[in-house]
Design a protein around this motif. Structure first.
Motif, PDB file in Angstrom:
ATOM      1  N   ALA A  17       0.843  -1.046  -0.009  1.00  0.00           N
ATOM      2  CA  ALA A  17       0.228   0.076   0.035  1.00  0.00           C
ATOM      3  C   ALA A  17       0.987   1.038  -0.047  1.00  0.00           C
ATOM      4  O   ALA A  17       2.058   1.369   0.493  1.00  0.00           O
ATOM      5  CB  ALA A  17      -0.877  -0.029   1.228  1.00  0.00           C
ATOM      6  N   PHE A  18       0.316   2.248  -0.696  1.00  0.00           N
ATOM      7  CA  PHE A  18       0.963   3.698  -0.517  1.00  0.00           C
ATOM      8  C   PHE A  18       0.048   4.495   0.011  1.00  0.00           C
ATOM      9  O   PHE A  18      -0.895   4.707  -0.542  1.00  0.00           O
ATOM     10  CB  PHE A  18       1.546   3.934  -1.867  1.00  0.00           C
ATOM     11  N   PHE A  19       0.566   5.292   0.974  1.00  0.00           N
ATOM     12  CA  PHE A  19      -0.646   6.285   1.407  1.00  0.00           C
ATOM     13  C   PHE A  19      -1.706   5.642   1.927  1.00  0.00           C
ATOM     14  O   PHE A  19      -2.993   6.369   1.675  1.00  0.00           O
ATOM     15  CB  PHE A  19      -0.951   7.546   0.746  1.00  0.00           C
ATOM     16  N   GLY A  20      -1.763   4.383   2.444  1.00  0.00           N
ATOM     17  CA  GLY A  20      -3.131   3.746   2.697  1.00  0.00           C
ATOM     18  C   GLY A  20      -3.902   3.162   1.670  1.00  0.00           C
ATOM     19  O   GLY A  20      -4.775   2.578   1.865  1.00  0.00           O
ATOM     20  N   VAL A  21      -3.393   3.335   0.481  1.00  0.00           N
ATOM     21  CA  VAL A  21      -3.949   2.801  -0.565  1.00  0.00           C
ATOM     22  C   VAL A  21      -3.263   1.499  -1.056  1.00  0.00           C
ATOM     23  O   VAL A  21      -2.344   1.654  -1.504  1.00  0.00           O
ATOM     24  CB  VAL A  21      -4.111   3.758  -2.084  1.00  0.00           C
ATOM     25  N   LYS A  22      -4.086   0.279  -1.284  1.00  0.00           N
ATOM     26  CA  LYS A  22      -3.536  -0.790  -1.803  1.00  0.00           C
ATOM     27  C   LYS A  22      -3.050  -0.757  -3.123  1.00  0.00           C
ATOM     28  O   LYS A  22      -4.344  -0.707  -4.107  1.00  0.00           O
ATOM     29  CB  LYS A  22      -4.431  -1.908  -1.385  1.00  0.00           C
ATOM     30  N   VAL A  23      -2.003  -1.263  -3.586  1.00  0.00           N
ATOM     31  CA  VAL A  23      -1.870  -1.152  -5.051  1.00  0.00           C
ATOM     32  C   VAL A  23      -1.314  -2.579  -5.469  1.00  0.00           C
ATOM     33  O   VAL A  23      -1.281  -2.830  -6.634  1.00  0.00           O
ATOM     34  CB  VAL A  23      -0.712  -0.158  -5.306  1.00  0.00           C
ATOM     35  N   LEU A  24      -0.951  -3.451  -4.494  1.00  0.00           N
ATOM     36  CA  LEU A  24      -0.905  -4.782  -4.886  1.00  0.00           C
ATOM     37  C   LEU A  24      -1.590  -5.371  -3.538  1.00  0.00           C
ATOM     38  O   LEU A  24      -1.448  -5.335  -2.387  1.00  0.00           O
ATOM     39  CB  LEU A  24       0.642  -5.570  -4.634  1.00  0.00           C
ATOM     40  N   ASP A  25      -2.553  -6.542  -4.133  1.00  0.00           N
ATOM     41  CA  ASP A  25      -3.290  -7.031  -3.093  1.00  0.00           C
ATOM     42  C   ASP A  25      -3.299  -8.700  -3.297  1.00  0.00           C
ATOM     43  O   ASP A  25      -3.763  -9.252  -4.180  1.00  0.00           O
ATOM     44  CB  ASP A  25      -4.680  -6.780  -3.446  1.00  0.00           C
ATOM     45  N   GLY A  26      -2.370  -9.389  -2.462  1.00  0.00           N
ATOM     46  CA  GLY A  26      -2.437 -10.754  -2.386  1.00  0.00           C
ATOM     47  C   GLY A  26      -1.755 -11.455  -3.539  1.00  0.00           C
ATOM     48  O   GLY A  26      -2.267 -12.411  -4.160  1.00  0.00           O
ATOM     49  N   VAL A  27      -0.848 -10.734  -4.269  1.00  0.00           N
ATOM     50  CA  VAL A  27      -0.234 -11.316  -5.672  1.00  0.00           C
ATOM     51  C   VAL A  27       0.596 -12.414  -5.379  1.00  0.00           C
ATOM     52  O   VAL A  27       1.319 -12.453  -4.484  1.00  0.00           O
ATOM     53  CB  VAL A  27       0.500  -9.979  -6.430  1.00  0.00           C
ATOM     54  N   ASP A  28       0.182 -13.545  -6.358  1.00  0.00           N
ATOM     55  CA  ASP A  28       0.919 -14.590  -6.185  1.00  0.00           C
ATOM     56  C   ASP A  28       1.743 -14.659  -7.620  1.00  0.00           C
ATOM     57  O   ASP A  28       1.075 -14.120  -8.467  1.00  0.00           O
ATOM     58  CB  ASP A  28       0.130 -15.748  -6.347  1.00  0.00           C
TER      59      ASP A  28
END
Ligand code: ATP
Ligand code: MG
Length: 501
Positions: free
Chosen positions: A13-24
């Motif tokens: 997350a950057f500044f509380g915004v998720k930009v990668l979410d559980g990436v495999d």
């Protein structure tokens, strides 16, 4: 086959915004793996995490079955993970050899062994087919050569895994093939290679497998052989896209108006041979040519970045002098450059400030663009170009590469120029936004703007250009109009020797 590198549940997350979410992500030895997705999908961020440039918030990573936690790019290199980032970071003032061996120069008794370094550099350059002198400063070489040098450096450093973030963005067709030859050699030696690109033809040419990210999530990982292009695009965009056909837009025909902008016998010794160019309001003059043919040099002259040493420019019949971009801006010219990092973005300024920058320059710094106007412009162009995230206050360095590119375009649109010069406007832009930018060019043309568009995408030029000027060897060799405009005619003219013309 066992995976060389495995990542599970990567969050960032950057500044509380998720930009990668559980990436495999799984990477095998001896494969070329394309990492795909729209601008801002999270590709560069994932690469930065896997190569030690960023820390992940959650998830695990294994190399050869062993958990690893690279805390820096140097640590990742020691583990065998090499990288060429989206914005190449070499030092222009050092020599080619110094760049290749930066931080690891061969030493004896604490002294750098220059001769040895030069010999090693020469061997490395030969191995990758790079025609460069180890003792020449890097600044001497065009972006394409620097790019290949960065790749040679990374390959030489890393043993097992190589990440390439948009390595082909500044390369011409021949250089792309040279790079691919190197990548195939490395693959045959068992190296695992990850490549990010927005050119789908290249994906089908070189990749064995693809992994697609959308909005920070992994939406699919497939063998390329099982994935028709249409399905790949749908996977990337989450919707279908009518693909550009290279069909001519019937409205592209040049209008019957006088040329407002005329350049006669315009040229600069050692840069571009004298040429004549007329540009009418309401037309797009496309400029085609191989890398190094003089495309960017032409743009730099038109915009006053370089000074012509022959010829005459007129605007509305009046002679004008173009000795600097300030002159050009005052005359109502705008130019969106090819090299966004060095010529374009001001990283620490906000997206809004970056958008109003050229307008501000035109009005003069003593007359700040009022905040309300800046807000309105930012809002308008963030929307028109779908810049993400749509936050005008965010420092532009935190935007993805493709979104920065859109912001530079917005900057010039905000000045409402009479003549707009676009150098590779769709480079680094994902295929969804690609179509939008092509539509935008057609719209600006219909609104009566005069445009000069340089592009390596021949099909694109065919679609929107009213006329096409073809360059070769720093000469304007051919102008194609009407029925003459088609991809084959352009390619034929590009191959024509310039000096003989
Ligand atoms: N250092 C940073 N600080 C804050 N936000 C960031 C930072 N780096 C990236 N982001 C944000 O993370 C998201 C993913 O960006 P990333 O650069 O990974 O995209 P990308 O898939 O490489 O896109 P492109 O094709 O445009 O290069 C974007 O919304 C971007 O604005
Ligand atoms: Mg990127």
């Amino acid at each position: 086959m066992d995976a060389v590198l495995t990542a599970r549940g990567i969050d960032k997350a950057f500044f509380g915004v998720k930009v990668l979410d559980g990436v495999d992500f799984d990477l095998h030895g001896g494969e070329i793996h394309a990492l795909l997705g729209e601008n801002g999908a999270g590709k560069s961020t994932l690469v930065k995490i896997l190569t030690g440039a960023y820390r992940r918030d959650a998830g695990t990573m294994q190399l050869g079955g062993i958990s690893v936690e690279p805390r820096s790019v140097a640590e990742a290199q020691d583990l065998g993970i090499g990288t060429v980032y989206q914005e190449v970071n070499l030092l222009e003032n050092l020599t080619v050899a110094e760049n290749l061996y930066l931080g690891r120069q061969p030493r004896r008794y604490g002294l750098i062994r220059r001769a040895r370094m030069r010999d090693d550099a020469r061997a490395l350059l030969t191995r990758y087919g790079i025609d460069a002198d180890p003792d020449e400063t890097l600044a001497h070489y065009p972006v394409a050569v620097r790019q290949i040098i960065a790749i040679a450096r990374a390959v030489d450093l890393s043993g097992k895994v190589l990440f390439l973030d948009e390595p082909t963005a500044s390369l011409d067709a021949r250089e792309v093939q040279a790079l691919f030859t190197v990548l195939r050699q490395l693959r045959a030696q068992g190296m695992a290679i990850v490549i990010i690109t927005h050119f789908l033809e290249q994906v089908y040419q070189i990749a064995d497998r693809v992994t697609v990210l959308r909005n920070g999530r992994m939406v699919g990982s497939r063998a390329i052989a099982d994935l028709p292009r249409r399905d790949l695009v749908a996977l990337m965009l989450g919707r279908e896209l009518a693909e550009a056909t290279g069909q001519r837009d019937p409205d592209a025909t040049p209008p019957d108006t006088p040329a407002a902008f005329r350049f006669q016998g315009y040229g600069k010794r050692g840069s571009i041979a004298p040429f004549d160019l007329d540009i009418r309001p309401g037309e797009v003059v496309g400029i085609a040519g191989l890398l190094g043919s003089g495309r960017t040099e032409t743009a730099r002259l038109l915009f006053g970045i370089d000074r012509a040493d022959s010829g005459q420019a007129t605007v509305d019949g009046q002679p004008v002098t173009l000795t600097s971009p300030e002159d050009a801006i005052r005359l109502g010219f705008g130019m969106c450059p090819e090299e966004r990092k060095s010529d374009g973005i001001v990283g620490d300024l906000s997206l809004r400030q970056n958008i109003v920058l050229a307008l501000q320059a035109r009005r003069g710094w003593a007359h700040p663009v009022p905040r309300r106007e800046a807000d309105a412009l930012a809002e308008r162009y963030i929307k028109a170009l779908d810049i993400r995230p749509p936050d005008p206050n965010r420092p532009i360095k935190f935007l993805s590469g493709g979104n920065q590119q859109k912001a530079i375009l917005a900057r010039w649109l905000a000045t409402d120029p009479r003549l707009l010069i676009l150098d590779e406007p769709t480079r680094g832009i994902d295929i969804g936004a690609h179509a939008e930018i092509i539509n935008l060019i057609a719209r600006l043309r219909a609104d009566g703007m005069a445009l000069v568009v340089i592009s390596s995408e021949i099909e694109e030029l065919v679609a929107y250009s009213s006329r096409i000027v073809v360059l070769s060897d720093r000469h304007h060799v051919r102008e194609l109009r009407g029925d003459q405009i088609n991809a084959q005619a352009i390619v034929d003219a590009m191959a024509q020797p310039g000096a003989a013309a």
